[in-house]
Design a protein around this motif. Structure first.
Motif, PDB file in Angstrom:
ATOM      1  N   ILE A  31       0.865  -1.177   0.000  1.00 19.08           N
ATOM      2  CA  ILE A  31       0.000   0.000   0.000  1.00 19.08           C
ATOM      3  C   ILE A  31       0.903   1.229   0.000  1.00 19.08           C
ATOM      4  CG2 ILE A  31      -1.743   1.288   1.293  1.00 19.08           C
ATOM      5  CD1 ILE A  31      -2.548  -1.422   2.539  1.00 19.08           C
ATOM      6  N   ARG A  32       0.645   2.171  -0.903  1.00 24.95           N
ATOM      7  CA  ARG A  32       1.444   3.392  -0.972  1.00 24.95           C
ATOM      8  C   ARG A  32       0.675   4.543  -0.335  1.00 24.95           C
ATOM      9  NH1 ARG A  32       5.980   4.415  -3.656  1.00 24.95           N
ATOM     10  NH2 ARG A  32       6.921   2.508  -4.376  1.00 24.95           N
ATOM     11  N   HIS A  33       1.412   5.326   0.463  1.00 27.36           N
ATOM     12  CA  HIS A  33       0.835   6.504   1.113  1.00 27.36           C
ATOM     13  C   HIS A  33       1.921   7.570   1.202  1.00 27.36           C
ATOM     14  CE1 HIS A  33      -1.491   8.996   3.794  1.00 27.36           C
ATOM     15  NE2 HIS A  33      -0.533   8.937   4.707  1.00 27.36           N
ATOM     16  N   ASN A  34       1.654   8.732   0.621  1.00 32.66           N
ATOM     17  CA  ASN A  34       2.612   9.851   0.638  1.00 32.66           C
ATOM     18  C   ASN A  34       4.013   9.429   0.181  1.00 32.66           C
ATOM     19  OD1 ASN A  34       0.756  11.768   1.467  1.00 32.66           O
ATOM     20  ND2 ASN A  34       1.198  11.464   3.629  1.00 32.66           N
TER      21      ASN A  34
END
Length: 52
Positions: A31-34
């Motif tokens: 999961i990618r975040h910022n």
């Protein structure tokens, strides 16, 4: 493929996503975040772990 829950939800409620929609037939998803990557994993005990 897994789908979101059919439970009724009120306005402003967070989305409900079945974990299988993320991991498919596997046991992990990235999961990618910022710009950072996180690993969501289903353990042998069928628990969820999210690690950076």
């Amino acid at each position: 493929m897994a789908r979101a829950s059919d439970e009724p939800r009120g306005p402003g409620a967070p989305p409900v996503v079945d974990v299988r929609a993320l991991v498919g037939e596997g046991r992990e998803a990235i999961i990618r975040h910022n710009g950072e990557s996180y690993r969501l994993r289903i353990t042998a005990a069928n628990k969820l772990i999210l690690t950076k």
